[in-house]
Scaffold this motif. Structure first.
Motif, short mmCIF file in Angstrom:
data_model
loop_
_atom_site.label_atom_id
_atom_site.label_comp_id
_atom_site.label_asym_id
_atom_site.label_seq_id
_atom_site.Cartn_x
_atom_site.Cartn_y
_atom_site.Cartn_z
N THR A 1 -19.43 -4.69 47.64
CA THR A 1 -20.73 -5.15 47.11
C THR A 1 -21.53 -5.88 48.18
O THR A 1 -22.73 -5.65 48.34
N SER B 1 -22.85 -3.42 50.80
CA SER B 1 -23.93 -2.62 50.23
C SER B 1 -25.23 -3.42 50.19
O SER B 1 -26.31 -2.92 50.53
N THR B 2 -25.12 -4.69 49.80
CA THR B 2 -26.30 -5.56 49.74
C THR B 2 -26.90 -5.76 51.13
O THR B 2 -28.13 -5.71 51.31
N GLN C 1 -26.69 -3.76 53.70
CA GLN C 1 -27.30 -2.51 54.17
C GLN C 1 -28.67 -2.30 53.53
O GLN C 1 -29.58 -1.76 54.16
N GLN C 2 -28.82 -2.74 52.31
CA GLN C 2 -30.10 -2.56 51.62
C GLN C 2 -31.15 -3.55 52.10
O GLN C 2 -32.34 -3.23 52.18
N THR C 3 -30.71 -4.77 52.42
CA THR C 3 -31.67 -5.81 52.78
C THR C 3 -31.97 -5.87 54.26
O THR C 3 -33.05 -6.29 54.67
N PRO D 1 -31.01 -3.14 57.06
CA PRO D 1 -30.33 -1.97 57.59
C PRO D 1 -30.21 -1.94 59.10
O PRO D 1 -29.37 -1.25 59.64
#
Length: 240
Positions: free
Chosen positions: A224, A227-228, A230-232, A234
């Motif tokens: 988690t 993933s967070t 990478q989204q915020t 990259p």
């Protein structure tokens, strides 16, 4: 068939980033080649590790790669089985340095898995520390649990470099394997945390289980968190 970048594609990338300045082009080209080499090494490490996990021996791997057994063992054995300092992120390096300081402050003349656990708290913004604290396992609780299994020694060790226990070496090896499984070319605090669970006889794994954070839960939290990130961010440099 995967479409791989051609030489012209790469030259175009350098020109787009560096513009017409010859010096900038050279520096950008060098940085791009270094990045490609590092990524390529990580890809090969990943699949060699998977082959080893599938039961392949070094002879089979060397045959598949078209090189001698000696060459493939020399190239991959350390990366697959051990930890190279260059692969550690800044926070992971500082966490291991802090682990050694914790060992000394507790009067322990060795670096154990329990000290790695304590060292993770030295970087409160790291993935590992955030997961531990969010699970209700603060540094004081962790140290108290460590002392129940490994009481304080009689004084600070004089050795500059503390010897690793066999379980510590196994944890560091497992951290590399965890990074490769994620497809990462670096070893961060999150990989060190997951590596602790791969040595269940180690004090750190026992403490984490006892304090309520099991391996599956820790892994979910790592996934988690990654993933967070990478989204915020990259394009971030991997710091954990």
């Amino acid at each position: 068939m995967i479409q791989r970048p051609s030489l012209q594609d790469l030259i175009g990338i350098v020109r787009d980033e560096a513009g017409d300045d010859v010096g900038e082009q050279l520096a950008t080209a060098q940085a791009l080649v270094t990045e490609l080499n590092t990524t390529g090494d990580a890809v090969l490490d990943h699949f060699v590790f998977r082959a080893r996990r599938s039961g392949w021996n070094w002879v089979q791997i060397s045959d598949a790669l078209g090189v001698t057994k000696q060459a493939v063992h020399r190239r991959f054995a350390t990366n697959v089985a051990g930890l190279t300092y260059e692969r550690l992120t800044p926070r992971a390096k500082r966490s291991l340095e802090a682990a050694a300081e914790h060992a000394r402050s507790l009067g322990h003349g060795y670096l154990g898995t329990e000290h790695i656990l304590l060292g993770l708290y030295s970087e409160p913004e790291s993935i590992a520390a955030k997961i531990l604290v969010a699970a209700g396992i603060g540094p004081q609780a962790a140290e108290a649990a460590v002392l129940t299994l490994a009481p304080r020694g009689g004084g600070k060790p004089k050795r500059a470099d503390l010897p690793h226990t066999p379980r510590t070496n196994a944890v560091l090896s497992s951290a590399v394997n965890e990074a490769l499984e994620f497809g990462h070319n670096y070893v961060g605090t999150e990989h060190l945390l997951l590596g602790l669970y791969q040595v269940p006889a180690g004090f750190a794994a026992q403490i984490l289980q006892r304090l309520g954070l099991d391996s599956d839960a820790a892994r979910r939290e790592v996934v988690t968190a990654l993933s967070t990130l990478q989204q915020t961010a990259p394009q971030r440099e991997d710091e954990d």
